[in-house]
Design an enzyme around this catalytic site. Structure first.
Site, PDB file in Angstrom:
ATOM      1  N   GLU A   6      37.989  43.532  22.714  1.00 19.25           N
ATOM      2  CA  GLU A   6      37.524  42.515  23.672  1.00 19.25           C
ATOM      3  C   GLU A   6      36.243  42.958  24.368  1.00 19.25           C
ATOM      4  O   GLU A   6      35.751  44.071  24.184  1.00 19.25           O
ATOM      5  CB  GLU A   6      38.657  42.228  24.667  1.00 19.25           C
ATOM      6  CG  GLU A   6      39.863  41.624  23.950  1.00 19.25           C
ATOM      7  CD  GLU A   6      40.970  41.165  24.890  1.00 19.25           C
ATOM      8  OE1 GLU A   6      40.940  41.500  26.090  1.00 19.25           O
ATOM      9  OE2 GLU A   6      41.870  40.461  24.399  1.00 19.25           O
ATOM     10  N   CYS A  37      40.205  33.350  12.276  1.00 16.20           N
ATOM     11  CA  CYS A  37      40.670  34.401  11.363  1.00 16.20           C
ATOM     12  C   CYS A  37      41.225  33.811  10.073  1.00 16.20           C
ATOM     13  O   CYS A  37      41.059  34.380   8.996  1.00 16.20           O
ATOM     14  CB  CYS A  37      41.718  35.276  12.038  1.00 16.20           C
ATOM     15  SG  CYS A  37      40.975  36.327  13.298  1.00 16.20           S
ATOM     16  N   CYS A  76      38.952  39.468  16.960  1.00 17.79           N
ATOM     17  CA  CYS A  76      40.379  39.635  16.652  1.00 17.79           C
ATOM     18  C   CYS A  76      40.606  40.807  15.684  1.00 17.79           C
ATOM     19  O   CYS A  76      39.723  41.171  14.902  1.00 17.79           O
ATOM     20  CB  CYS A  76      40.931  38.386  15.977  1.00 17.79           C
ATOM     21  SG  CYS A  76      40.952  36.925  17.011  1.00 17.79           S
ATOM     22  N   GLU A 111      42.281  40.882  12.979  1.00 22.56           N
ATOM     23  CA  GLU A 111      42.182  40.513  11.558  1.00 22.56           C
ATOM     24  C   GLU A 111      40.741  40.607  11.063  1.00 22.56           C
ATOM     25  O   GLU A 111      40.481  41.062   9.950  1.00 22.56           O
ATOM     26  CB  GLU A 111      42.683  39.081  11.343  1.00 22.56           C
ATOM     27  CG  GLU A 111      44.161  38.882  11.598  1.00 22.56           C
ATOM     28  CD  GLU A 111      44.506  38.539  13.050  1.00 22.56           C
ATOM     29  OE1 GLU A 111      43.749  38.943  13.963  1.00 22.56           O
ATOM     30  OE2 GLU A 111      45.526  37.865  13.257  1.00 22.56           O
ATOM     31  N   ASN A 169      42.251  44.285  17.900  1.00 24.21           N
ATOM     32  CA  ASN A 169      41.318  43.417  18.624  1.00 24.21           C
ATOM     33  C   ASN A 169      40.454  44.238  19.581  1.00 24.21           C
ATOM     34  O   ASN A 169      40.897  45.225  20.174  1.00 24.21           O
ATOM     35  CB  ASN A 169      42.026  42.254  19.332  1.00 24.21           C
ATOM     36  CG  ASN A 169      43.172  42.643  20.219  1.00 24.21           C
ATOM     37  OD1 ASN A 169      43.809  43.669  20.030  1.00 24.21           O
ATOM     38  ND2 ASN A 169      43.460  41.829  21.217  1.00 24.21           N
TER      39      ASN A 169
END
Ligand code: THU
Length: 161
Positions: free
Chosen positions: A64, A115, A73, A75, A62
């Site tokens: 941010e 996701c 994220c 994924e 991830n």
């Protein structure tokens, strides 16, 4: 009128020692790659590693941002990387783990709704179901045979025809 029902089965392991060697290795890689997450706001470090049909692996963590919604994220970082580096190669399995710097990391991680939608699209476009290995740094491990099971009644390309 009749009532319909949706249910799905998944495998529950007490811990990663019960996994076969290949799954244990993929989960181990996901646990290790959490260290590459950029999550200074949530302190929730997520790592995902995929094994592709061509034998390659691709990972994501991830990322941010101070403007919170800009964050992405693990994924979806992984899916973008896989799509670029190994275009149209199906993904066989993705292991996902996390390290929660604020608390426990012993329950299986649950991919967010966005996701799930992105994973479902990847299954669709490559025509192959994606297995998920979900875990934390320790504790129970869930194996889901098919990502789409996590998103019943999903919306997809076929709905736009
Ligand atoms: N996050 C992921 O990367 N994957 C998940 O499956 C759950 C949540 C991230 C998003 C955000 O950076 C942090 O974890 C806390 O929600």
């Amino acid at each position: 009128m009749k009532r319909a029902e949706i249910k799905f089965e998944y495998d529950v392991f007490e811990n990663s020692d019960e996994l076969n060697q290949a799954d244990a290795a993929l989960l181990d890689a996901a646990r290790k790659v959490t260290s590459k997450a950029y999550a200074p706001y949530s302190n929730f470090l997520v790592g995902a590693v995929a094994e592709l049909q061509n034998g390659e692996t691709v990972s994501g963590t991830n990322q941010e941002n101070a403007s919170y919604p800009v964050g992405i994220c693990a994924e979806r970082v992984l899916l973008s990387a896989a799509s670029m580096l190994h275009t149209n190669v199906p993904i066989k399995t993705i292991a996902i783990s996390y390290h929660n710097l604020n608390g426990e990391s012993s329950k299986p991680v649950s991919p967010c709704g966005m996701c799930r939608q992105a994973l479902r699209e990847y299954e669709d476009r490559t025509n192959q179901s994606i297995r998920l290995i979900l875990a934390g740094m320790s504790g129970k491990v869930f194996i889901i045979d098919n990502v789409s099971q996590l998103l019943p009644f999903s919306f997809g390309g076929e709905d736009l025809k």
